[in-house]
Scaffold this motif. Sequence first.
Motif, PDB file in Angstrom:
ATOM      1  N   PRO A  32       0.802  -1.226   0.000  1.00 48.60           N
ATOM      2  CA  PRO A  32       0.000   0.000   0.000  1.00 48.60           C
ATOM      3  C   PRO A  32       0.836   1.277   0.000  1.00 48.60           C
ATOM      4  CG  PRO A  32      -0.881  -1.563   1.578  1.00 48.60           C
ATOM      5  CD  PRO A  32       0.428  -2.121   1.115  1.00 48.60           C
ATOM      6  N   ASP A  33       2.022   1.256   0.617  1.00 49.06           N
ATOM      7  CA  ASP A  33       2.848   2.461   0.642  1.00 49.06           C
ATOM      8  C   ASP A  33       3.655   2.636  -0.634  1.00 49.06           C
ATOM      9  OD1 ASP A  33       4.273   0.126   1.684  1.00 49.06           O
ATOM     10  OD2 ASP A  33       5.968   1.487   1.939  1.00 49.06           O
ATOM     11  N   ARG A  34       3.674   1.622  -1.509  1.00 49.97           N
ATOM     12  CA  ARG A  34       4.405   1.707  -2.774  1.00 49.97           C
ATOM     13  C   ARG A  34       3.482   1.839  -3.978  1.00 49.97           C
ATOM     14  NH1 ARG A  34       7.143  -1.577   0.767  1.00 49.97           N
ATOM     15  NH2 ARG A  34       9.432  -1.405   0.824  1.00 49.97           N
ATOM     16  N   ALA A  35       2.222   1.442  -3.841  1.00 47.26           N
ATOM     17  CA  ALA A  35       1.272   1.511  -4.949  1.00 47.26           C
ATOM     18  C   ALA A  35       0.686   2.912  -5.063  1.00 47.26           C
ATOM     19  CB  ALA A  35       0.143   0.506  -4.733  1.00 47.26           C
ATOM     20  N   PRO A  36       0.545   3.450  -6.269  1.00 49.87           N
ATOM     21  CA  PRO A  36      -0.145   4.731  -6.433  1.00 49.87           C
ATOM     22  C   PRO A  36      -1.597   4.623  -5.975  1.00 49.87           C
ATOM     23  CG  PRO A  36       1.030   4.116  -8.443  1.00 49.87           C
ATOM     24  CD  PRO A  36       1.037   2.911  -7.552  1.00 49.87           C
ATOM     25  N   SER A  37      -2.123   5.717  -5.443  1.00 53.95           N
ATOM     26  CA  SER A  37      -3.497   5.680  -4.930  1.00 53.95           C
ATOM     27  C   SER A  37      -4.528   5.492  -6.031  1.00 53.95           C
ATOM     28  CB  SER A  37      -3.803   6.949  -4.134  1.00 53.95           C
ATOM     29  OG  SER A  37      -3.654   8.112  -4.930  1.00 53.95           O
ATOM     30  N   MET A  38      -4.120   5.629  -7.295  1.00 54.98           N
ATOM     31  CA  MET A  38      -5.017   5.292  -8.400  1.00 54.98           C
ATOM     32  C   MET A  38      -5.599   3.896  -8.221  1.00 54.98           C
ATOM     33  SD  MET A  38      -3.995   4.932 -12.431  1.00 54.98           S
ATOM     34  CE  MET A  38      -2.840   3.595 -12.085  1.00 54.98           C
ATOM     35  N   TYR A  39      -4.824   3.018  -7.567  1.00 53.90           N
ATOM     36  CA  TYR A  39      -5.258   1.632  -7.430  1.00 53.90           C
ATOM     37  C   TYR A  39      -6.272   1.439  -6.315  1.00 53.90           C
ATOM     38  CZ  TYR A  39      -1.748   0.313 -10.844  1.00 53.90           C
ATOM     39  OH  TYR A  39      -1.020   0.183 -12.004  1.00 53.90           O
ATOM     40  N   HIS A  40      -6.792   2.525  -5.743  1.00 49.01           N
ATOM     41  CA  HIS A  40      -7.940   2.332  -4.853  1.00 49.01           C
ATOM     42  C   HIS A  40      -9.136   1.822  -5.650  1.00 49.01           C
ATOM     43  CE1 HIS A  40      -9.345   6.216  -6.429  1.00 49.01           C
ATOM     44  NE2 HIS A  40     -10.464   6.108  -5.721  1.00 49.01           N
ATOM     45  N   LEU A  41      -9.036   1.896  -6.985  1.00 50.19           N
ATOM     46  CA  LEU A  41     -10.078   1.326  -7.838  1.00 50.19           C
ATOM     47  C   LEU A  41     -10.296  -0.163  -7.569  1.00 50.19           C
ATOM     48  CD1 LEU A  41      -8.674  -0.530 -10.333  1.00 50.19           C
ATOM     49  CD2 LEU A  41      -7.939   1.729 -11.059  1.00 50.19           C
ATOM     50  N   MET A  42      -9.263  -0.850  -7.022  1.00 54.40           N
ATOM     51  CA  MET A  42      -9.390  -2.283  -6.751  1.00 54.40           C
ATOM     52  C   MET A  42     -10.517  -2.577  -5.766  1.00 54.40           C
ATOM     53  SD  MET A  42      -6.976  -3.928  -8.491  1.00 54.40           S
ATOM     54  CE  MET A  42      -6.662  -5.456  -7.592  1.00 54.40           C
ATOM     55  N   SER A  43     -10.774  -1.636  -4.842  1.00 57.72           N
ATOM     56  CA  SER A  43     -11.807  -1.878  -3.840  1.00 57.72           C
ATOM     57  C   SER A  43     -13.197  -1.919  -4.451  1.00 57.72           C
ATOM     58  CB  SER A  43     -11.737  -0.812  -2.743  1.00 57.72           C
ATOM     59  OG  SER A  43     -10.590  -1.008  -1.946  1.00 57.72           O
ATOM     60  N   TRP A  44     -13.374  -1.284  -5.616  1.00 57.14           N
ATOM     61  CA  TRP A  44     -14.662  -1.386  -6.277  1.00 57.14           C
ATOM     62  C   TRP A  44     -14.990  -2.843  -6.603  1.00 57.14           C
ATOM     63  CZ3 TRP A  44     -19.111   0.764  -6.956  1.00 57.14           C
ATOM     64  CH2 TRP A  44     -19.966   0.281  -7.946  1.00 57.14           C
ATOM     65  N   MET A  45     -13.954  -3.591  -6.960  1.00 58.10           N
ATOM     66  CA  MET A  45     -14.160  -4.969  -7.407  1.00 58.10           C
ATOM     67  C   MET A  45     -14.646  -5.869  -6.283  1.00 58.10           C
ATOM     68  SD  MET A  45     -10.698  -5.401  -9.633  1.00 58.10           S
ATOM     69  CE  MET A  45     -10.004  -3.973 -10.467  1.00 58.10           C
ATOM     70  N   ASP A  46     -13.992  -5.821  -5.114  1.00 54.40           N
ATOM     71  CA  ASP A  46     -14.350  -6.795  -4.077  1.00 54.40           C
ATOM     72  C   ASP A  46     -15.395  -6.277  -3.099  1.00 54.40           C
ATOM     73  OD1 ASP A  46     -12.598  -5.022  -2.890  1.00 54.40           O
ATOM     74  OD2 ASP A  46     -11.615  -6.534  -1.656  1.00 54.40           O
ATOM     75  N   LEU A  47     -15.420  -4.972  -2.827  1.00 56.28           N
ATOM     76  CA  LEU A  47     -16.374  -4.445  -1.843  1.00 56.28           C
ATOM     77  C   LEU A  47     -17.711  -4.067  -2.455  1.00 56.28           C
ATOM     78  CD1 LEU A  47     -14.039  -2.191   0.343  1.00 56.28           C
ATOM     79  CD2 LEU A  47     -14.742  -4.556   0.737  1.00 56.28           C
ATOM     80  N   ALA A  48     -17.744  -3.804  -3.755  1.00 50.22           N
ATOM     81  CA  ALA A  48     -18.999  -3.428  -4.404  1.00 50.22           C
ATOM     82  C   ALA A  48     -19.498  -4.520  -5.349  1.00 50.22           C
ATOM     83  CB  ALA A  48     -18.819  -2.111  -5.166  1.00 50.22           C
ATOM     84  N   GLU A  49     -18.622  -5.016  -6.224  1.00 46.63           N
ATOM     85  CA  GLU A  49     -19.048  -6.032  -7.185  1.00 46.63           C
ATOM     86  C   GLU A  49     -19.113  -7.426  -6.575  1.00 46.63           C
ATOM     87  OE1 GLU A  49     -16.388  -5.624 -10.568  1.00 46.63           O
ATOM     88  OE2 GLU A  49     -17.944  -4.482 -11.604  1.00 46.63           O
ATOM     89  N   GLY A  50     -18.323  -7.668  -5.527  1.00 44.79           N
ATOM     90  CA  GLY A  50     -18.326  -8.972  -4.877  1.00 44.79           C
ATOM     91  C   GLY A  50     -17.310  -9.921  -5.485  1.00 44.79           C
ATOM     92  N   VAL A  51     -17.144 -11.066  -4.828  1.00 41.77           N
ATOM     93  CA  VAL A  51     -16.139 -12.060  -5.214  1.00 41.77           C
ATOM     94  C   VAL A  51     -16.844 -13.311  -5.711  1.00 41.77           C
ATOM     95  CG1 VAL A  51     -14.137 -13.391  -4.461  1.00 41.77           C
ATOM     96  CG2 VAL A  51     -14.589 -11.144  -3.437  1.00 41.77           C
ATOM     97  N   LEU A  52     -16.424 -13.780  -6.878  1.00 34.65           N
ATOM     98  CA  LEU A  52     -17.008 -14.974  -7.482  1.00 34.65           C
ATOM     99  C   LEU A  52     -16.013 -16.135  -7.450  1.00 34.65           C
ATOM    100  CD1 LEU A  52     -18.615 -13.273 -10.623  1.00 34.65           C
ATOM    101  CD2 LEU A  52     -19.762 -13.896  -8.493  1.00 34.65           C
ATOM    102  N   TYR A  53     -16.525 -17.334  -7.695  1.00 29.64           N
ATOM    103  CA  TYR A  53     -15.685 -18.536  -7.728  1.00 29.64           C
ATOM    104  C   TYR A  53     -16.201 -19.452  -8.825  1.00 29.64           C
ATOM    105  CZ  TYR A  53     -14.057 -23.218  -6.422  1.00 29.64           C
ATOM    106  OH  TYR A  53     -13.512 -24.483  -6.438  1.00 29.64           O
ATOM    107  N   PRO A  54     -15.314 -19.932  -9.718  1.00 33.52           N
ATOM    108  CA  PRO A  54     -15.749 -20.879 -10.742  1.00 33.52           C
ATOM    109  C   PRO A  54     -15.827 -22.293 -10.164  1.00 33.52           C
ATOM    110  CG  PRO A  54     -13.431 -20.336 -11.067  1.00 33.52           C
ATOM    111  CD  PRO A  54     -13.906 -19.524  -9.887  1.00 33.52           C
TER     112      PRO A  54
END
Length: 541
Positions: free
Chosen positions: A214-236
């Motif tokens: 987190p201290d090395r990644a640009p904050s642009m990557y807060h977009l990742m939270s949209w995937m798991d906290l809003a869209e949810g996690v799937l499993y094949p």
Amino acid sequence: MRPLRWTGRTSQPREPGTVCVIGGGVSGLATSALLAADGWQVDLVERSERPGGRAGLWEHEGYRFDTGPSWYLMPEVFAHFFEMLGTSVDSELDLVRLDPGYRVFFEHDDEPVDVQATRAANEALFESLEPSAGSALSDYLDSARHVYELAVDRFLYTSFDSSGSLLNADVLRNGPRLSSLLTRSLESHIATRFDDARLRQILGYPAVFLGTSPDRAPSMYHLMSWMDLAEGVLYPAGGFTTIVDALVRVAERHGVRVRTSTTATAIRTTAARGRRARVIGVDVTGPDGETQELPCDAVVGAADLHHVETALLPEHLQTYPQSWWEQVDPGPGGVLAMLGVDGELPQLAHHSLFFTTDWRRNFDDILGPEPRVPDPASIYVCRPSASDSTVAPASKENLFVLVPVPADPTIGRGGTDGAGDPGVERTVDAAIDQIAAWAGVPDLAERVEVRRTVGPEDFVRDLSSFSGSMLGPGHVLRQSAFFRADNVSKKVDGLYYAGYSTRPGIGLPMCLISAELVLKRLRGDTSSGPSVTPTGDVEVG
């Protein structure tokens, strides 16, 4: 075969001919399928007996272990990919929504936190852990969604070979905001919005998916939270190797010749006087040990980029020679364990994360100037048997344990039943003890009946991974977007690249997109968004 229909700006499109794809992982299979559907005659060569690369399978005593990826995120990328090939996710995969999405255990905290399956439930969860954090999360996710959609439309599906990729209205309008998100760390972006340490860690951990911290990644990557906290996690259902199976099916359906147990040993080139070198074929060694040349008009290196460049090309034709790699942040390595456990483990969710209190030290141990195996470590545990009865015998559990470590092959190799190198086995023993203590399963070690470990040296030997990297070059700023390695050779005409080392980056969805970027290059399509998908079925044969 009818080529896929498409629209977009062009720049020197190539007529379909013959192509050899080196590497049968997700990116190689995806590239092969797309090119074959577009009219190319495709040979895919994979040195292992089974395609999949990192997305491998190990079966033993009734257990079926995925040996690599285990998070299904960005479902729209998978949907778009299969639509490009005239099929659908529903036709190829059986997806299950996980609830909870994952469980988080915190050092010195007896109560784990279950991250929920929907945005509304997660906003309520955050509010329960910190006053006003629910509304703060709502704002955070609104921003994450905006940046995510901008990334998909303007940054992920482009090779940045046209000024229009960056100089368009959307990007210019968001320029100041993007500049701020690129120059500020994800850690600091989160810290200004949330006080609770647990929430900060939940929001910061997706940096690990990007091969960094987190201290090395640009904050642009807060977009990742949209995937798991809003869209949810799937499993094949059936495991992640069902994705590999689907890719093989669609590739072969379009005519790809998949050659397993076949090792590429050199990329053949020729050059007339005063002209650049160009691809003419690939030397391979087949399962019978015989060497042959596969003539072709183009080559796609979908294996590890460092290996393709430094092992398959002479130095004077390398776009990315060894000296270039000496400046690359390889991201983390990994010690993995596949454990078959007698009896059930309801204490663990399908996905469980174990976070140490001193997170900064943990990441510095892995990625800092004096690397070492963290002790204690923040670890990840997948229990697919929580959702899938086919991956373990009845009344038993399938556990996949991942301990991020430095990308250092000297940490060693793994093995079965404790036969790996001492450093690898000690790391796994410590992880089992940690899971037992934090999750309240005191007899876990005694219940393990199947055990296989993997170390960084295995990533080098089995996958030709640069520096033993588990994921590929980390997404620090200098290795993100247009700063990442290009997907075309600057010295050899007809040589292209796909996979985690190139644009757009790490992860299964990114590998699918990297395949499409090769297709777009060959078509001469310099548009910045996803290709226009065909309407109706693609004809085969």
